[in-house]
Write a protein that holds these residues in place. Structure first.
Motif, PDB file in Angstrom:
ATOM      1  N   ILE A 251       5.778   3.925   7.881  1.00 57.25           N
ATOM      2  CA  ILE A 251       5.446   4.313   6.504  1.00 57.25           C
ATOM      3  C   ILE A 251       5.122   3.076   5.671  1.00 57.25           C
ATOM      4  N   ILE A 252       5.944   2.040   5.811  1.00 59.09           N
ATOM      5  CA  ILE A 252       5.720   0.814   5.030  1.00 59.09           C
ATOM      6  C   ILE A 252       4.370   0.192   5.387  1.00 59.09           C
ATOM      7  N   VAL A 253       4.075   0.141   6.678  1.00 58.96           N
ATOM      8  CA  VAL A 253       2.791  -0.434   7.104  1.00 58.96           C
ATOM      9  C   VAL A 253       1.624   0.398   6.578  1.00 58.96           C
ATOM     10  N   ALA A 254       1.757   1.732   6.656  1.00 60.03           N
ATOM     11  CA  ALA A 254       0.678   2.593   6.161  1.00 60.03           C
ATOM     12  C   ALA A 254       0.458   2.405   4.661  1.00 60.03           C
ATOM     13  N   LEU A 255       1.542   2.283   3.889  1.00 63.41           N
ATOM     14  CA  LEU A 255       1.400   2.082   2.445  1.00 63.41           C
ATOM     15  C   LEU A 255       0.790   0.714   2.138  1.00 63.41           C
TER      16      LEU A 255
END
Length: 291
Positions: A251-255
């Protein structure tokens, strides 16, 4: 203009207008939504009829340990995501190299659209799990199976968005180009490509989202390394905080990609459009793609 007032001690304080502006900012709403989810999660865990749901504190400790290199897996989180990024980048590049010309062809030539339409629809409907299993059988446990899965999961979204963008090019511009005898290449270069930009970004976002899903499945079933494989590692080890922790890493990478790369790139490309400068960068692209 920022207005401040000073007291006898020299300390400044925010006037109500600025406080109201901060309270209604999109950034505060995003942060608040995550804090609300974590709070509800923390409060709900003690009442769940299972011990397999980790608390946010347990997941947070696991993620900090992984980031510090304290892990039981053969590779660190940095090495795992680095390998996954490499596979994702190569697969996405191939998907765009294939998808852009095919999308242009489907958008410009009716017979090509009739010929390829069913294949694109089948590609959209096919679950990424099927692509991952087929790639695993054909190419074994290695890089190739993961890259092929990424290509198959993303290419149809690229084709569909590019073709839709070509069909939405203003007909007046095409008629004018035809009337002045402009060559097909110059029509593509100076008329179609600029009109394609919103659909190009939609293809980029939707292609990346589906490529991520396909990559994780491919690494679970057809790989011995990568971030997806690490999730399976923690599943086999019955460490729920490991599965949830790596999900949060995703999730962090996608954001970061969305806000740090796509958002900034979209704002730069569409800086001449006032509607995009005053709102979220992806809203108009998404709505336009949906239309």
């Amino acid at each position: 203009m920022t207005v401040r007032a000073s007291g006898r001690t020299g300390r400044s304080f925010l006037v109500p207008q600025q406080v109201r502006r901060i309270a209604t900012s999109p950034r505060l709403a995003r942060v608040g939504s995550w804090l609300a989810v974590i709070l509800v999660w923390q409060l709900a865990v003690p009442f769940l009829p299972t011990d397999l749901v980790p608390s946010p504190v347990e997941v947070g400790r696991f993620m900090v340990a992984e980031l510090a290199g304290d892990t039981l897996t053969p590779h660190t989180v940095y090495a795992s995501f680095g390998l996954s990024f490499l596979r994702l980048t190569v697969g996405l590049l191939i998907a765009f190299v294939i998808g852009i010309p095919v999308g242009l062809l489907m958008g410009m030539v009716k017979r090509a659209e009739w010929f390829l339409h069913d294949f694109v629809v089948v590609g959209l409907a096919m679950p990424s799990l099927v692509w991952a299993l087929i790639a695993a059988m054909w190419f074994g446990f290695g890089h190739l199976a993961s890259v092929v899965t990424v290509v198959l999961a993303a290419v149809t979204f690229v084709v569909l968005n590019i073709a839709e963008g070509v069909r939405n090019v203003p007909k007046d511009l095409l008629d004018m180009a035809t009337a002045y005898g402009v060559s097909r290449w110059h029509v593509i270069r100076h008329v179609i490509f600029p009109s394609l930009m919103p659909f190009f970004f939609a293809a980029l976002r939707y292609g990346l989202a589906n490529a991520w899903k396909g990559l994780v499945l491919a690494e679970v079933y057809a790989s011995t390394a990568g971030a997806g494989w690490v999730i399976k590692f923690w599943y086999d080890a019955h460490r729920a905080q490991g599965i949830v922790g790596y999900a949060f890493f995703f999730i962090i990478v996608a954001l970061l990609i969305e806000r740090g790369v796509f958002g900034r790139l979209s704002n730069y490309v569409f800086r001449w459009r006032p509607a995009l400068q005053s709102g979220p960068a992806d809203s108009s692209v998404t709505s336009k793609q949906g239309a």
